[in-house]
Design an enzyme around this catalytic site. Structure first.
Site, PDB file in Angstrom:
ATOM      1  N   LYS B  36       0.930  -1.351  -0.165  1.00 47.31           N
ATOM      2  CA  LYS B  36      -0.161   0.009   0.001  1.00 47.31           C
ATOM      3  C   LYS B  36       0.673   1.542  -0.032  1.00 47.31           C
ATOM      4  O   LYS B  36       0.545   2.294  -0.831  1.00 47.31           O
ATOM      5  CB  LYS B  36      -0.977  -0.079   1.278  1.00 47.31           C
ATOM      6  CG  LYS B  36      -1.900  -1.062   1.315  1.00 47.31           C
ATOM      7  CD  LYS B  36      -2.696  -1.195   2.422  1.00 47.31           C
ATOM      8  CE  LYS B  36      -2.118  -1.272   3.603  1.00 47.31           C
ATOM      9  NZ  LYS B  36      -1.338  -2.741   3.691  1.00 47.31           N
ATOM     10  N   SER B  37       1.801   1.191   1.014  1.00 44.78           N
ATOM     11  CA  SER B  37       2.510   2.352   0.950  1.00 44.78           C
ATOM     12  C   SER B  37       3.503   2.732  -0.177  1.00 44.78           C
ATOM     13  O   SER B  37       3.789   3.996  -0.783  1.00 44.78           O
ATOM     14  CB  SER B  37       3.495   2.488   2.303  1.00 44.78           C
ATOM     15  OG  SER B  37       2.553   2.160   3.346  1.00 44.78           O
ATOM     16  N   ASP B 110      -3.471   6.359   3.640  1.00 43.14           N
ATOM     17  CA  ASP B 110      -2.781   5.053   3.585  1.00 43.14           C
ATOM     18  C   ASP B 110      -3.076   4.498   4.918  1.00 43.14           C
ATOM     19  O   ASP B 110      -2.648   4.624   5.886  1.00 43.14           O
ATOM     20  CB  ASP B 110      -1.504   5.158   3.443  1.00 43.14           C
ATOM     21  CG  ASP B 110      -0.483   3.931   3.296  1.00 43.14           C
ATOM     22  OD1 ASP B 110      -1.080   3.061   2.828  1.00 43.14           O
ATOM     23  OD2 ASP B 110       0.551   4.113   3.837  1.00 43.14           O
ATOM     24  N   HIS B 114      -1.990  -4.274   9.376  1.00 43.59           N
ATOM     25  CA  HIS B 114      -2.003  -5.283  10.371  1.00 43.59           C
ATOM     26  C   HIS B 114      -3.314  -5.289  11.066  1.00 43.59           C
ATOM     27  O   HIS B 114      -3.936  -4.170  11.413  1.00 43.59           O
ATOM     28  CB  HIS B 114      -1.265  -4.659  11.432  1.00 43.59           C
ATOM     29  CG  HIS B 114       0.349  -5.179  11.084  1.00 43.59           C
ATOM     30  ND1 HIS B 114       1.264  -4.664  10.324  1.00 43.59           N
ATOM     31  CD2 HIS B 114       1.157  -6.373  11.692  1.00 43.59           C
ATOM     32  CE1 HIS B 114       2.326  -5.607  10.346  1.00 43.59           C
ATOM     33  NE2 HIS B 114       2.300  -6.329  10.939  1.00 43.59           N
ATOM     34  N   SER B 471     -49.576   1.636  55.440  1.00 42.69           N
ATOM     35  CA  SER B 471     -48.732   2.725  55.960  1.00 42.69           C
ATOM     36  C   SER B 471     -49.600   3.966  56.265  1.00 42.69           C
ATOM     37  O   SER B 471     -49.477   4.718  56.849  1.00 42.69           O
ATOM     38  CB  SER B 471     -47.638   2.987  55.677  1.00 42.69           C
ATOM     39  OG  SER B 471     -47.727   3.280  54.347  1.00 42.69           O
ATOM     40  N   GLY B 472     -50.820   4.061  55.311  1.00 42.90           N
ATOM     41  CA  GLY B 472     -51.406   5.028  55.796  1.00 42.90           C
ATOM     42  C   GLY B 472     -51.446   5.977  54.322  1.00 42.90           C
ATOM     43  O   GLY B 472     -52.213   6.845  54.344  1.00 42.90           O
ATOM     44  N   SER B 541     -44.305   1.767  45.738  1.00 46.99           N
ATOM     45  CA  SER B 541     -43.286   2.037  44.947  1.00 46.99           C
ATOM     46  C   SER B 541     -41.901   1.588  45.672  1.00 46.99           C
ATOM     47  O   SER B 541     -41.103   2.638  46.107  1.00 46.99           O
ATOM     48  CB  SER B 541     -43.295   3.361  44.228  1.00 46.99           C
ATOM     49  OG  SER B 541     -43.601   4.405  45.480  1.00 46.99           O
TER      50      SER B 541
END
Lengths: 302, 633
Positions: B36-37, B110, B114, B471-472, B541
């Site tokens: 390539k290079s 380029d 690898h 619990s109210g 919740s």
């Protein structure tokens, strides 16, 4: 330009503007390195365009080595006044106190102390997290490898083997405290592009770029201009007046002139197209040793 | 051949000529040692674009590091610019080179061969129009050839040159060339390449690079440079509707408010209707501002500043789009990702996602598959390692506006960033939004929550009662609502048991269902608050994270958490519905406080103790809190 393709220069301009805006939006405290040369002039022009009609949202920084051409300093001060810019000037006072100069200490040592160390001092003092530089990839082989957003660690070092991937136009601007990014908005410009742009936008540049009769000596194969009385003239040297110009500007004792009669931008473009040596040949600091640019960049140089 | 000779005539003519040329962005890829290079060096050398001092340096570099034996120049050293690259004779990172001929300007990236440096290849591909894929004529197609071809295709490169290199080393044999080309065509058959040009070359000796050279008389196609000068890649961004991500809000003074960005696709002119994709808010463009004057029209790639005829809320990260062609908006997307991190991908871990100028938090909720490079098959995977490619679902902290990557590279691409190291760990390409919300756009309404509240003389809010069963909660909420009604306030009471008979009757009591139960209640509460009501919510919740989710759905000060802090022993004694008895007897599973946990609030706005005081007194306390807080105007 509707429906038409952007011209080459407009495309480069738009790319640079996008980079400027991204940095202004993403970083806490950016700064622009201003070195007074043609690339800095183009970079400044682009930045002014990027934020128009607002003013520049960051200051300029000039690392003054005290050895710049006198005209460069005058040009700098005139530009700052004309555009109403916020300029920070920093000099490595420790280097000055030690009398570090390009003649007695060698260009490599001098550059390291007055430019690289001076730059690092300024960046640390003000806590800048991004710094724009005008470097281009066509200048030199290691620059060709560098990202547009180039990460620097706490010591301002560049690690060329481990650069962040830079994908599309999605720049990763995240840094930890003390780390920074060097940003190169002119990465994809060539020397010819710079000159074409200066011509088409009518950008002011120091007259040192244009040929004129100047006092020079021949030293180590380069023509060095005798810009002030500090220049030590060796017994065997003769100061001649020659018609020369500069392709790049830096510290005057380290910047070689070229014989030239090009005194307009048009003639410079013509000369640039015909010239047989690269731009950085006039930079004495780049030829000290093989791979010297990469080495300097690892140490924190721009 | 149209190689510029560097002998210019008049500077100004050259200026104009140079500027009219278009730029082709080319990348080279392929396996290591495929040349390539060397090929890029050859292009620069043969087009006579090297300076004398560069040749001098190359000559001395060749003596020091060259791998070509007796030749004067090792052309690869022109582009392998890093010290480590020259020492190891490999390419580590992308080098960008620029050159121009009489016809075109070229940017050449380029890319390294690898596998270790695949991420740098992807970097190059993301900004290229055409890929030159090199193959060594002796070895043929290798794994990296496959990987790079797949990646090039995935990243949207549609034009490919298959350069069969080192053809000199197989004695310029046509048969060898034909074999490689045939197997390559088979390989990329499924890819969406628009052009595929195969060329036999020798980067080292120059055959078919810029001139035929005479060694391959059987090849009658174009030389590489000839092909690069003439291939039409089209304007990618010209088609498609208007898209511009707001990069920076431009506000020099109170008279000017503009939105700066680069147009990703489409054209705009003053008067065009645009909307903010995420909010659906629209306005017309007043001016297209640039430092060179206002424009009558702007198109893709132009960096502009837009002003609008109406003040709407716009900030960095917003995507401005054509009102009649809107993108997807979703907080869940399916996407291909190329993993680049040193550490493996962890589904469930949150990463920063940058898509356009939007930055959100993203989690991979499901890794659908990984791509096997040998045959491009989809393989099951739990994670992705560096350089692996996968397809996954991502869940985002908030919705983003996007297009599918195949439709728009600019608005469909993203990166993932590790939150601790800040490293870029993935490149992503969105396939589609998972909510499939394509046609459900946020409708901008003219009457706001504020207007609705003010009409009722109150500030809308949610009174979120949480606590154990018995619990109210409901008792107090009921008394309080009566008091509010009597005072002329507009209210609604959402009660856990009642909602479970309707909206949530499909849900049980497992942790997953409890989370969904509260999510729906949170969204319902948000709608009622938006309607301007004082909403009383009475739900056990039990989990902090879901109560936080409900709180996050509302604005600051709209969520008032009321903890009925009644000890479980007291609740069990009361046991108004006989549920504790059943749960203790084992007849009722997943009962909060018995065999399912209750996470008490850490900083509720109000705590009430029902063991000391009556429901009526406690309701008065809450009423006082509302008055003091300015909710009852």
């Amino acid at each position: 330009m509707s429906g038409m393709q952007q011209s080459h220069l407009k495309r480069l301009e738009a790319e640079s503007i996008e980079i400027f805006r991204e940095v202004a939006a993403e970083f806490q405290k950016p700064v622009m390195l201003y070195s007074i040369g043609k690339d800095s002039s183009v970079m400044l022009h682009l930045a002014m365009k990027a934020f128009y009609p607002s003013k520049l949202p960051f200051p300029l920084l000039h690392v003054d080595t005290t050895w710049k051409f006198r005209e460069m300093i005058a040009f700098r001060d005139e530009t700052v006044a004309r555009l109403g810019l916020d300029l920070i000037i920093h000099t490595n006072e420790d280097g000055v106190a030690r009398g570090v100069n390009p003649f007695d200490h060698g260009s490599a040592n001098y550059t390291h102390v007055m430019k690289t160390e001076g730059l690092k001092q300024a960046l640390d003092t003000y806590g800048f997290d991004a710094a724009f530089g005008g470097a281009r990839r066509d200048e030199e082989k290691s620059r060709a490898k560098e990202r547009i957003f180039s990460f620097r660690d706490k010591n301002h070092s560049w690690d060329p083997k481990n650069q962040r991937p830079e994908l599309w136009n999605l720049f990763n601007a995240r840094v930890h405290k003390g780390e920074s990014i060097r940003v190169f908005p002119l990465s994809n410009w060539t020397e010819l592009d710079i000159w074409q742009y200066i011509a088409s936008e009518n950008i002011a540049i120091p007259s040192l770029y244009f040929a004129a009769p100047r006092p020079v000596v021949q030293r180590d194969g380069s023509l060095i201009m005798v810009d002030d009385e500090r220049f030590p003239i060796e017994p065997d040297e003769v100061v001649d007046t020659k018609t020369v110009r500069f392709r790049t500007l830096g510290c005057y004792p380290l910047t070689g002139a070229i014989p030239s009669s090009a005194d307009t931008v048009g003639k410079i473009v013509e000369e640039t197209l015909a010239i047989k040596s690269s731009e950085r040949q006039g930079r004495l600091i780049d030829v000290d040793e093989a791979g010297s640019m990469e080495k300097k960049k690892r140490e924190g140089y721009f | 051949m149209n190689v510029s000779t560097k002998q210019g005539s008049a500077g100004n003519t050259i200026l104009a000529d140079q500027d009219m040329k278009d730029t082709l962005r080319v990348m080279t890829c392929g396996s290591v040692d495929d040349g390539k290079s060397t090929l890029i060096g050859r292009l620069l050398y043969d087009t006579k674009l090297l300076f004398d001092d560069q040749l001098d340096t190359l000559r001395s570099d060749t003596e020091k590091h060259g791998t070509t034996g007796d030749e004067e120049f090792d052309l690869a050293l022109l582009v392998d610019g890093l010290q480590a690259e020259r020492e190891q004779g490999i390419t580590i990172d992308v080098a960008y080179r620029f050159f121009s001929t009489g016809k075109r300007k070229f940017t050449i990236a380029d890319a390294p061969g690898h596998e270790q440096y695949t991420r740098n290849m992807v970097t190059a591909a993301s900004n290229s129009d055409l890929a030159i894929i090199l193959v060594d004529a002796r070895t043929g197609i290798l794994t990296q050839t496959r990987r790079h071809s797949y990646l090039a295709s995935l990243i949207g490169i549609r034009h490919v040159v298959l350069a069969v290199n080192k053809i000199d080393l197989v004695d310029y044999a046509q048969e060898r060339f034909d074999d490689i080309v045939a197997s390559y065509r088979g390989l990329v058959d499924q890819f969406d390449f628009k052009t595929l040009q195969a060329i036999p070359i020798s980067a080292r000796y120059g055959d078919n690079v810029i001139e035929p050279g005479g060694n391959t008389p059987w090849y009658d196609g174009p030389c590489l440079l000839d092909f690069l000068e003439n291939v039409q890649v089209g304007l990618r961004r010209d088609k498609g509707p208007f898209r511009m991500a707001v990069q920076w809000v431009n506000r020099p003074d109170s008279d000017f408010r503009g939105y700066s960005g680069t147009i990703a696709s489409g054209h705009v002119k003053p008067g065009d209707q645009i909307v903010v994709a995420k909010t659906g808010r629209g306005a017309a463009i007043s001016k297209i501002v640039t430092a060179d004057g206002n424009l009558s029209e702007a198109g893709p790639g132009e960096a502009i500043t837009i002003t609008l005829d109406d003040e709407i809320d716009i900030s960095r990260g917003d995507l401005l789009v054509a009102a009649d062609a809107r993108p997807d908006v979703s907080d869940q997307v399916a996407a291909h990702i190329v993993w680049m991190g040193d550490e493996e991908l962890l589904p469930g871990r949150s990463y920063k996602m940058k898509c356009g100028t939007q930055t959100v938090t993203a989690t991979v909720t499901e890794l659908k598959h990984r791509i096997g490079i040998d045959n491009f098959r989809e393989l099951a995977a739990k994670t992705l390692n560096m350089n692996e490619i996968g397809f996954c679902n991502l869940s985002l902290s908030e919705p983003i506006a996007f297009d599918a990557y195949k439709d728009n590279r600019e608005t469909g691409a993203f990166i993932l960033i590790d939150r601790l190291t800040n490293a870029t760990v993935a490149a992503g390409m969105i396939s589609f939004g998972l909510r499939r919300a394509t046609n459900i756009h946020v409708q901008a309404l003219d009457i706001s929550k504020k207007a609705r509240s003010e009409q009722k003389g109150q500030r809308a809010c949610a009174l979120w009662f949480t606590g154990l069963s018995g619990s109210g909660k409901s008792t107090i909420a009921n008394v309080l609502e009566k008091k509010l009604q009597a005072a002329g306030r507009h209210t609604y009471l959402l009660d856990g048991d009642n909602v479970r008979h309707g909206l949530n009757r499909d849900l049980g009591f497992t942790d997953v269902d409890r989370v969904e139960n509260i999510r729906r209640i949170g969204e319902t509460t948000k709608l009622f608050v938006d309607a301007g009501l004082i909403v009383l919510v009475s739900f056990i919740s039990p989990f902090r994270s879901e109560r936080q989710m409900a709180r996050d759905l509302l604005e600051k000060d709209e969520f008032i958490e009321i903890y009925t802090e009644t000890p479980i022993e007291v609740c069990q004694q009361r046991d108004p519905k006989g549920l504790y008895k059943k749960a203790i007897a084992g007849d009722l599973k997943n009962f909060t406080g018995i065999d399912s946990p209750y996470e008490h609030p850490e900083n509720p706005e109000i705590r009430v103790d029902t063991t000391e005081r009556s429901a009526d007194d406690l309701a008065d306390d809450i009423l006082a809190h509302l008055k003091d807080g300015g909710y009852l105007v």
